[in-house]
Design a protein around this motif. Sequence first.
Motif, PDB file in Angstrom:
ATOM      1  N   UNK A  35       0.947  -1.123  -0.106  1.00 24.04           N
ATOM      2  CA  UNK A  35      -0.060  -0.014   0.076  1.00 24.04           C
ATOM      3  C   UNK A  35       0.908   1.349   0.012  1.00 24.04           C
ATOM      4  N   UNK A  36       2.292   1.051  -0.125  1.00 19.98           N
ATOM      5  CA  UNK A  36       2.940   2.407  -0.236  1.00 19.98           C
ATOM      6  C   UNK A  36       3.483   2.790  -1.678  1.00 19.98           C
ATOM      7  N   UNK A  37       2.825   1.838  -2.657  1.00 14.09           N
ATOM      8  CA  UNK A  37       3.150   2.180  -3.963  1.00 14.09           C
ATOM      9  C   UNK A  37       2.734   3.485  -4.471  1.00 14.09           C
ATOM     10  N   UNK A  38       3.198   3.846  -5.752  1.00 14.86           N
ATOM     11  CA  UNK A  38       2.969   5.192  -6.226  1.00 14.86           C
ATOM     12  C   UNK A  38       1.355   5.393  -6.325  1.00 14.86           C
ATOM     13  N   UNK A  39       0.646   4.421  -7.049  1.00  7.67           N
ATOM     14  CA  UNK A  39      -0.558   4.722  -7.178  1.00  7.67           C
ATOM     15  C   UNK A  39      -1.375   4.985  -5.925  1.00  7.67           C
ATOM     16  N   UNK A  40      -1.121   3.992  -5.112  1.00 10.36           N
ATOM     17  CA  UNK A  40      -1.814   4.010  -3.785  1.00 10.36           C
ATOM     18  C   UNK A  40      -1.879   5.427  -2.904  1.00 10.36           C
TER      19      UNK A  40
END
Length: 247
Positions: A35-40
């Motif tokens: 959940x730390x990805x760019x989109x999230x």
Amino acid sequence: MTEFLETPQGRRIAYNRTPGRGPGVVFLGGLVSDMTGTKAVHLEAWARTQGRAFLRFDYSGHGESSERFEDGCIGDWAEDAQQAITTLTEGPQVLVGSSMGGWISLLMARAIPERITGIVGIAAAPDFTEDSMWADASDAQRAQLIHEGFFMVPSDYSDDGYIVTRRMIEDGRQNLVLRHPLALPFPVRLLHGTADTDVPVAVGLRLMEHATCADLRLTLVKGADHRFSTLDCLELITETIVALPGT
């Protein structure tokens, strides 16, 4: 701040929840992502500026959640998503599913359609355990899976690649959505890059043809890859959410 949800199955799911008005937005990530990805993170920041409720979380075996990745499967991660949506959100939600998250969102359409007001799929990858992992496996990999219970595959997102287990393949076959009727009684928007080498555009076309949906559109973005995380792609995601009827 990261909080944790205990599921009925005994798993501990990490999540970040942003309060706001509805319909809320729930981000469903991809395989071996978190959940730390760019989109999230981009969607969370956007939701705050809009005063929209937003939820991002880690499936079990991913990110900060409990369990080991190699012990998990699509069915487990769908259970995690259903618990997160039904426990941590109120009212109808827009599900934004990236890659595997697109498959999970379609399973949620079967399980809790009354909680969904729309789906935005980003390089959605329904049935990938069968149509990609198993279909692309070599004879040696299939033999290893049968005799040892796993094989490894390379990944652009992990130096060591990731493990494919017999449980993941067998469970995936119990959760296929492109072999059975798929009713989507709400607007669906599919976004897909033409340069996606992980999930071919043909998958989006197949999903579009297969699903029963009165309002389903597929948008192709020339040159976009599987990450779909350039500024233009990120803005297209939020524009698509805003333009969904009823949101």
